[in-house]
Design an enzyme around this catalytic site. Structure first.
Site, PDB file in Angstrom:
ATOM      1  CE1 TYR A  33      -2.318   3.339   2.424  1.00  0.00           C
ATOM      2  CE2 TYR A  33      -3.747   2.480   0.718  1.00  0.00           C
ATOM      3  CZ  TYR A  33      -3.436   3.459   1.640  1.00  0.00           C
ATOM      4  OH  TYR A  33      -4.254   4.564   1.754  1.00  0.00           O
ATOM      5  CG  ASP A  60       6.121   3.889   0.239  1.00  0.00           C
ATOM      6  OD1 ASP A  60       4.921   3.614   0.030  1.00  0.00           O
ATOM      7  OD2 ASP A  60       6.478   4.684   1.127  1.00  0.00           O
ATOM      8  CE  LYS A  96       2.670   4.869   7.675  1.00  0.00           C
ATOM      9  NZ  LYS A  96       1.298   4.852   8.197  1.00  0.00           N
TER      10      LYS A  96
HETATM   11  P1  KE4 Z   1      -0.585   8.436   4.242  1.00  0.00           P
HETATM   12  O1  KE4 Z   1      -1.146   9.120   3.001  1.00  0.00           O
HETATM   13  O2  KE4 Z   1      -1.644   7.606   4.960  1.00  0.00           O
HETATM   14  O3  KE4 Z   1       0.154   9.423   5.164  1.00  0.00           O
HETATM   15  O4  KE4 Z   1       0.575   7.436   3.764  1.00  0.00           O
HETATM   16  C1  KE4 Z   1       0.266   6.460   2.788  1.00  0.00           C
HETATM   17  C2  KE4 Z   1       1.268   5.323   2.917  1.00  0.00           C
HETATM   18  C3  KE4 Z   1       2.294   5.242   1.978  1.00  0.00           C
HETATM   19  N1  KE4 Z   1       3.216   4.258   2.035  1.00  0.00           N
HETATM   20  C4  KE4 Z   1       3.180   3.326   3.025  1.00  0.00           C
HETATM   21  C5  KE4 Z   1       4.218   2.254   3.052  1.00  0.00           C
HETATM   22  C6  KE4 Z   1       2.162   3.374   4.018  1.00  0.00           C
HETATM   23  O5  KE4 Z   1       2.134   2.432   4.996  1.00  0.00           O
HETATM   24  C7  KE4 Z   1       1.193   4.389   3.969  1.00  0.00           C
HETATM   25  C8  KE4 Z   1       0.060   4.494   4.967  1.00  0.00           C
HETATM   26  N2  KE4 Z   1      -0.071   3.415   5.909  1.00  0.00           N
HETATM   27  C9  KE4 Z   1      -1.411   3.154   6.384  1.00  0.00           C
HETATM   28  C10 KE4 Z   1      -1.389   2.008   7.409  1.00  0.00           C
HETATM   29  N3  KE4 Z   1      -0.609   0.921   7.058  1.00  0.00           N
HETATM   30  C11 KE4 Z   1      -2.044   4.373   6.967  1.00  0.00           C
HETATM   31  C12 KE4 Z   1      -3.188   4.122   7.920  1.00  0.00           C
HETATM   32  C13 KE4 Z   1      -4.497   4.545   7.306  1.00  0.00           C
HETATM   33  O6  KE4 Z   1      -4.684   4.375   6.080  1.00  0.00           O
HETATM   34  O7  KE4 Z   1      -5.343   5.016   8.091  1.00  0.00           O
END
Ligand code: KE4
Length: 430
Positions: free
Chosen positions: A146, A241, A269
Site C-alpha cells: 500500500y 517507499d 509518518k
Molecule cells: P498516508 O497518506 O496515509 O500518510 O501514507 C500512505 C502510505 C504510503 N506508504 C506506506 C508504506 C504506508 O504504509 C502508507 C500508509 N499506511 C497506512 C497504514 N498501514 C495508513 C493508515 C491509514 O490508512 O489510516
C-alpha cells in the site's frame, strides 16, 4: 472486569452522523475484526486512554509515527513553541531546511527533497516525477503493498484495501488502473517477465522494502538487489517507499538496513513526529525536474508546515542522539513480545507465523510461511478478529487488521511486554 464504553458509544453515534462509517480513515472502523472501536481521549508513552478512561497498551502507534512514545516531552515542547509563532505561513522558513538536513544526514542518497503533507502525496509525486524522467507511462507495484490512495496505486493494494477485501477502488478509471502492473512480492521472475512484456514502457518500480501493509513481509535474500539490477538493465527507476520503514528499521530506514541504492525515496509518518508530513527525494538532477525549476508540477498549501517540521526535528534529533541504544532496545522489546505471544499461542495449540523486522511485526494466523500477499491472504482472519477483540478487552490494542504491521515505541518496556504476553496467554487459554 468488562470495560465500559458508554462515552465511546455516544461519540460513535455522533460520528456516524458526520463521517462515512463514522471514521476519517477506513482501517479505524474495525470492520475486519468486529467489535466497536473505542474513541481515544489522550495517550502517553506506550498507552492509549479512551473516552471512558480505559487504558490500552498501544501496538499501532498512530500507524507508525509514534516511535518515541506518545506525548514525548521534547516533541510536545517543539510543537508548542512553534505554534506560538503561528501555525502556518505558506512561505519559506529556516525549519524546513533544518529538517531536510536531518533527513539527508541519514539518507545520503537524497540530494534534494520536497516536503508534502502525507505519504500519499509523496508516492503520488514520486511516480509523476519518474514518468517525466523516463518518458514512460507504466509502473510496477506489488500485491499487498500500500502506497497511499492515489488512483494508480490502489490496484491490488494492501492495508485498508486488503482489509476490506476489495480488489482496488471504485472510481479509478480503467485507463489509469491498466497502467499499473501488480506483481507478487518476492518474485524476481515475475518482474523480469513484466519488463519482457512491456519493453521500454515501464517508468518505475515502487515497493515497500519491508512490506507492512499485507502484514509484515520481509524481502527475500537477494530480492532488493535483484530489483535494482533489473531496473538498471531496463532503464526504469527504483522508488523505495519508506513511509512506514523510514527512521524505524534503522536511522536511515530500510535503505540503510539493506544497503539499497534507490532512485527516489518516499518518507512520512515518523518524519513528522505525529503531525501531517511526507517527503520524496533523490539525486539533484532528477529532483530538479520539479517546478519551479522543471516541467513537473507538484505543490501543497501546508508543505513544510512549521509545526510538522519542528515535531520532525525533535523526533529525528532524539533518534540521532541515542541511535546506539534506541534501535537495539526497540529490537529487543519487539523480539520479546512477538516471540512471547507466538509461544503462548503454540502452547495453546494455536498456529501462528511470526514475521518481524526490527520493531515492526505481524502474527499471521496460519501455519504456512508468509512471503507474499497470496500466502498472507490465506490466514485465518476470523481467528485474528477474535484475538483482536479479546486482547482489546484485556487492555491491549492491536492494529485492527491481519494485513497491518504492529509497532512498538521506546516507551514499551518489560512491564508492557510481560502484560501483553500474559493477556495473550489468557486469551488463548479461552
Ligand atoms: P498516508 O497518506 O496515509 O500518510 O501514507 C500512505 C502510505 C504510503 N506508504 C506506506 C508504506 C504506508 O504504509 C502508507 C500508509 N499506511 C497506512 C497504514 N498501514 C495508513 C493508515 C491509514 O490508512 O489510516
Amino acid at each position: 472486569m468488562t470495560m465500559l464504553h458508554d462515552e465511546s458509544e455516544r461519540l460513535r453515534e455522533r460520528a456516524e452522523r458526520l463521517f462515512p462509517g463514522g471514521v476519517n480513515s477506513p482501517v479505524r472502523a474495525f470492520r475486519a475484526v468486529g467489535g466497536q472501536p473505542p474513541f481515544v481521549a489522550r495517550a502517553e508513552g506506550a498507552y492509549l486512554f479512551d473516552a471512558d478512561g480505559n487504558r490500552y497498551i498501544d501496538y499501532f502507534g498512530s500507524w507508525g509515527p509514534m516511535i518515541l512514545g506518545h506525548a514525548f516531552p521534547s516533541v510536545v515542547e517543539a510543537i508548542v513553541r512553534a505554534a506560538r509563532d503561528s501555525a502556518s505561513f505558506g512561505a519559506s522558513t529556516a525549519v524546513e531546511g533544518d529538517l531536510a538536513e536531518r533527513v539527508m544526514a541519514v539518507y545520503p542518497g537524497i540530494e534534494r527533497l520536497r516536503f508534502v503533507s502525507s505519504g500519499t502525496e509523496a508516492t503520488m509525486s514520486a511516480i509523476r516525477l519518474a514518468r517525466a524522467a523516463t518518458g514512460r507511462r507504466r509502473i510496477i507495484k506489488f500485491e499487498g503493498c500500500y502506497h497511499g490512495h492515489a488512483d494508480g496505486l490502489l490496484v491490488k493494494a494492501g492495508s485498508g484495501v486488503a482489509t476490506l477485501g476489495i480488489p482496488g477502488s471504485a472510481g479509478v478509471p480503467e485507463e489509469i488502473a491498466s497502467l499499473t502492473l501488480a506483481l507478487p512480492y518476492n518474485d524476481l521472475a515475475a518482474v523480469e517477465a513484466a519488463f519482457a512484456s512491456y519493453p521500454d514502457e515501464i517508468a518505475a518500480i515502487i515497493l515497500e522494502p519491508v512490506v507492512g501493509n499485507a502484514g509484515c513481509i520481509p524481502p527475500a535474500e537477494g530480492y532488493l538487489a535483484g530489483l535494482r539490477c533489473i531496473t538498471n538493465e531496463h532503464g526504469a527507476l527504483l522508488i523505495v517507499d519508506e513511509v512506514m520503514t523510514g527512521f524505524r528499521l534503522a536511522p536511515g530506514g530500510a535503505t540503510e538496513l539493506y544497503g539499497i541504492d534507490a532512485d527516489l525515496i518516499t518518507l512520512g509518518k515518523i518524519l513528522g513526529g505525529g503531525l501531517p508530513c511526507g517527503a520524496f527525494g533523490g539525486r539533484r538532477g532528477r529532483m530538479d525536474l520539479l517546478a519551479p525549476l522543471g516541467p513537473v508540477y507538484q505543490a501543497g498549501t501546508l508543505s513544510g508546515n512549521p509545526l510538522a517540521m519542528a515535531a520532525g526535528c525533535a523526533t529525528l534529533d532524539y533518534l540521532a542522539m541515542h541511535r546506539e541504544t534506541i534501535y537495539p532496545e526497540l529490537e529487543a522489546s519487539a523480539k520479546a513480545v512477538a516471540e512471547g505471544v507466538a509461544q503462548a499461542a503454540r502452547e495453546a495449540g494455536v498456529t501462528v507465523t511470526v514475521n518481524r523486522v526490527g520493531s515492526m511485526w505481524t502474527w499471521f494466523f496460519t501455519a504456512e510461511a508468509v512471503t507474499n500477499y497470496e500466502q498472507a491472504a490465506r490466514s485465518d482472519t476470523a481467528s485474528f478478529g477474535r484475538f483482536h477483540r479479546a486482547m482489546l478487552e484485556r487492555g491491549v490494542w492491536l492494529p485492527p487488521s491481519q494485513f497491518e504491521a504492529l509497532f512498538l515505541s521506546l516507551a514499551h518496556g518489560p512491564v508492557e511486554v510481560e502484560a501483553t504476553i500474559a493477556a495473550a496467554r489468557a486469551v488463548f487459554a479461552g
